[in-house]
Scaffold this motif. Structure first.
Motif, mmCIF file in Angstrom:
data_model
loop_
_atom_site.group_PDB
_atom_site.id
_atom_site.type_symbol
_atom_site.label_atom_id
_atom_site.label_comp_id
_atom_site.label_asym_id
_atom_site.label_seq_id
_atom_site.Cartn_x
_atom_site.Cartn_y
_atom_site.Cartn_z
ATOM 1 N N LEU A 69 0.827 -1.203 0.000
ATOM 2 C CA LEU A 69 0.000 0.000 0.000
ATOM 3 C C LEU A 69 0.863 1.255 0.000
ATOM 4 C CD1 LEU A 69 -2.966 -0.724 2.449
ATOM 5 C CD2 LEU A 69 -3.111 -0.250 0.005
ATOM 6 N N ASP A 70 1.921 1.242 0.789
ATOM 7 C CA ASP A 70 2.818 2.397 0.857
ATOM 8 C C ASP A 70 3.435 2.682 -0.508
ATOM 9 O OD1 ASP A 70 2.290 2.710 3.527
ATOM 10 O OD2 ASP A 70 4.111 1.705 4.216
ATOM 11 N N ASP A 71 3.835 1.612 -1.205
ATOM 12 C CA ASP A 71 4.421 1.775 -2.548
ATOM 13 C C ASP A 71 3.411 2.377 -3.524
ATOM 14 O OD1 ASP A 71 6.759 0.683 -1.622
ATOM 15 O OD2 ASP A 71 6.363 -1.329 -2.411
ATOM 16 N N ILE A 72 2.183 1.849 -3.507
ATOM 17 C CA ILE A 72 1.137 2.319 -4.421
ATOM 18 C C ILE A 72 0.780 3.770 -4.123
ATOM 19 C CG2 ILE A 72 -1.285 2.022 -5.098
ATOM 20 C CD1 ILE A 72 -0.829 -1.024 -4.507
ATOM 21 N N VAL A 73 0.650 4.083 -2.835
ATOM 22 C CA VAL A 73 0.296 5.438 -2.411
ATOM 23 C C VAL A 73 1.382 6.433 -2.836
ATOM 24 C CG1 VAL A 73 0.190 6.871 -0.327
ATOM 25 C CG2 VAL A 73 -1.267 4.868 -0.524
ATOM 26 N N ALA A 74 2.648 6.053 -2.660
ATOM 27 C CA ALA A 74 3.754 6.938 -3.034
ATOM 28 C C ALA A 74 3.754 7.199 -4.538
ATOM 29 C CB ALA A 74 5.083 6.325 -2.594
ATOM 30 N N GLU A 75 3.561 6.133 -5.307
ATOM 31 C CA GLU A 75 3.537 6.276 -6.765
ATOM 32 C C GLU A 75 2.344 7.115 -7.211
ATOM 33 O OE1 GLU A 75 3.500 3.443 -10.752
ATOM 34 O OE2 GLU A 75 4.137 2.608 -8.827
ATOM 35 N N ASN A 76 1.213 6.922 -6.557
ATOM 36 C CA ASN A 76 0.019 7.676 -6.907
ATOM 37 C C ASN A 76 0.179 9.162 -6.589
ATOM 38 O OD1 ASN A 76 -2.737 7.588 -7.937
ATOM 39 N ND2 ASN A 76 -3.348 8.162 -5.873
ATOM 40 N N ALA A 77 0.855 9.458 -5.503
ATOM 41 C CA ALA A 77 1.108 10.851 -5.137
ATOM 42 C C ALA A 77 1.954 11.545 -6.202
ATOM 43 C CB ALA A 77 1.804 10.909 -3.772
ATOM 44 N N VAL A 78 2.949 10.839 -6.708
ATOM 45 C CA VAL A 78 3.800 11.387 -7.773
ATOM 46 C C VAL A 78 2.974 11.652 -9.027
ATOM 47 C CG1 VAL A 78 5.727 10.892 -9.326
ATOM 48 C CG2 VAL A 78 5.916 10.350 -6.884
ATOM 49 N N ARG A 79 2.093 10.713 -9.368
ATOM 50 C CA ARG A 79 1.242 10.883 -10.544
ATOM 51 C C ARG A 79 0.343 12.102 -10.399
ATOM 52 N NH1 ARG A 79 -1.164 5.704 -13.462
ATOM 53 N NH2 ARG A 79 -1.339 7.352 -14.975
ATOM 54 N N GLY A 80 -0.160 12.309 -9.195
ATOM 55 C CA GLY A 80 -0.994 13.478 -8.953
ATOM 56 C C GLY A 80 -0.230 14.772 -9.150
ATOM 57 N N ILE A 81 1.011 14.800 -8.665
ATOM 58 C CA ILE A 81 1.848 16.001 -8.812
ATOM 59 C C ILE A 81 2.173 16.256 -10.279
ATOM 60 C CG2 ILE A 81 4.129 16.963 -8.305
ATOM 61 C CD1 ILE A 81 3.956 15.384 -5.604
ATOM 62 N N ILE A 82 2.571 15.202 -10.989
ATOM 63 C CA ILE A 82 2.910 15.332 -12.418
ATOM 64 C C ILE A 82 1.734 15.886 -13.208
ATOM 65 C CG2 ILE A 82 3.330 13.967 -14.516
ATOM 66 C CD1 ILE A 82 5.200 12.201 -12.865
ATOM 67 N N ASN A 83 0.532 15.434 -12.866
ATOM 68 C CA ASN A 83 -0.652 15.820 -13.633
ATOM 69 C C ASN A 83 -1.393 17.033 -13.051
ATOM 70 O OD1 ASN A 83 -1.128 13.649 -15.843
ATOM 71 N ND2 ASN A 83 -0.507 12.487 -14.047
ATOM 72 N N ASN A 84 -0.745 17.718 -12.102
ATOM 73 C CA ASN A 84 -1.309 18.945 -11.518
ATOM 74 C C ASN A 84 -2.722 18.742 -10.951
ATOM 75 O OD1 ASN A 84 0.950 20.616 -12.198
ATOM 76 N ND2 ASN A 84 0.230 20.610 -14.317
#
Length: 272
Positions: A69-84
């Motif tokens: 879950l921690d891995d998925i959450v971290a990756e998802n946070a990055v995707r959110g930042i990239i996509n504003n």
């Protein structure tokens, strides 16, 4: 003998939890209604850009696997930042629930500036804020007549299928020359424009047509979500990540979009 009895007791008592851990929990049932408007609970990293990512999160959430879950959450946070993705703006305003399945809901946010479609766990939707009508006026000026509606839908389908295929091919072609770069930007802008027009200018005037339209809208939005991130990778010359994204996400989403369009065309054939 006493030690043996204690050991057996421990195994019996501990066995229950042991077998329960092996059995995956099921998603909680929700009374969230499709087509209704809600506000979200506190969402931090559980706002997903694709159903694939949300399903992966749900799988490990039900297994209570915190490391994954921690891995998925971290990756998802990055995707959110990239996509504003503006979490605060989305949380401050209502979202419309388009569909819910297995503990996950596809939602649509009019207030989100670029990307409009997301997937959230149903538990993140505040059921007490349920509203049948939107707090905001619809963006479309008027409802087109049915013939005109389907003509515009078919133009969107044909153009998006053609240009998405061309754009994927260019993304996969490796280091682009100047002409290819201009073509990529033009195709991306065209798909963005088509998605914008669909979301802002078309309003179905029939309940059955509305279902078909919502399926097309969400398929279009999720495909655009993927193209939006692909374009970021392209502009920042992240070639490896770009090719990975196209293979693992964009191509499957385009297949989903095509399946939706085929069902719509079948529906039109039946109703004509």
């Amino acid at each position: 003998m006493k030690k043996m009895i204690i050991l057996i007791s421990i195994l019996i008592l501990g066995g229950c939890s042991f077998f329960q851990d092996d059995k995956e929990a099921e998603p909680e049932k929700t009374s969230v209604k499709e087509g209704y408007y809600y506000h979200l609970e506190d969402v931090t990293t559980e706002l997903f850009l694709t159903e694939i990512d949300a399903q992966e999160w749900m799988k490990y959430y039900l297994k209570d696997n915190q490391d994954k879950l921690d891995d998925i959450v971290a990756e998802n946070a990055v995707r959110g930042i990239i996509n504003n993705v503006d979490l605060d703006l989305i949380q401050e305003n209502e979202v419309q629930v388009k569909s819910c399945k297995e503990g996950l809901c596809k939602i649509y946010s009019n207030e989100s500036p670029v990307l409009k479609a997301f997937v959230v766990p149903a538990m993140k939707i505040n059921e007490k804020t349920e509203s049948e009508e939107s707090e905001n006026l619809n963006n479309a000026d008027q409802e087109p007549v049915e013939d005109q509606f389907w003509q515009l839908i078919n133009e969107h389908i044909e153009d998006t299928l053609k240009k998405s295929s061309e754009l994927i091919e260019l993304y996969q072609s490796g280091t682009p020359n100047k002409i290819d770069r201009e073509s990529i930007e033009s195709l991306y802008d065209s798909i963005h424009g088509r998605t914008q027009y669909l979301r802002l200018n078309l309003v179905p005037n029939d309940e059955e047509i509305e279902k078909q339209f919502n399926d097309l809208l969400m398929a279009s939005e999720f495909l655009f979500n993927s193209f939006h991130q692909a374009q970021w990778y392209f502009e920042h010359e992240e070639e490896r990540e770009l090719k990975k994204l196209i293979k693992q996400e964009t191509l499957p989403l385009r297949e989903d979009f095509q399946e939706v369009t085929e069902k719509i065309q079948e529906y039109q054939g039946v109703t004509k």
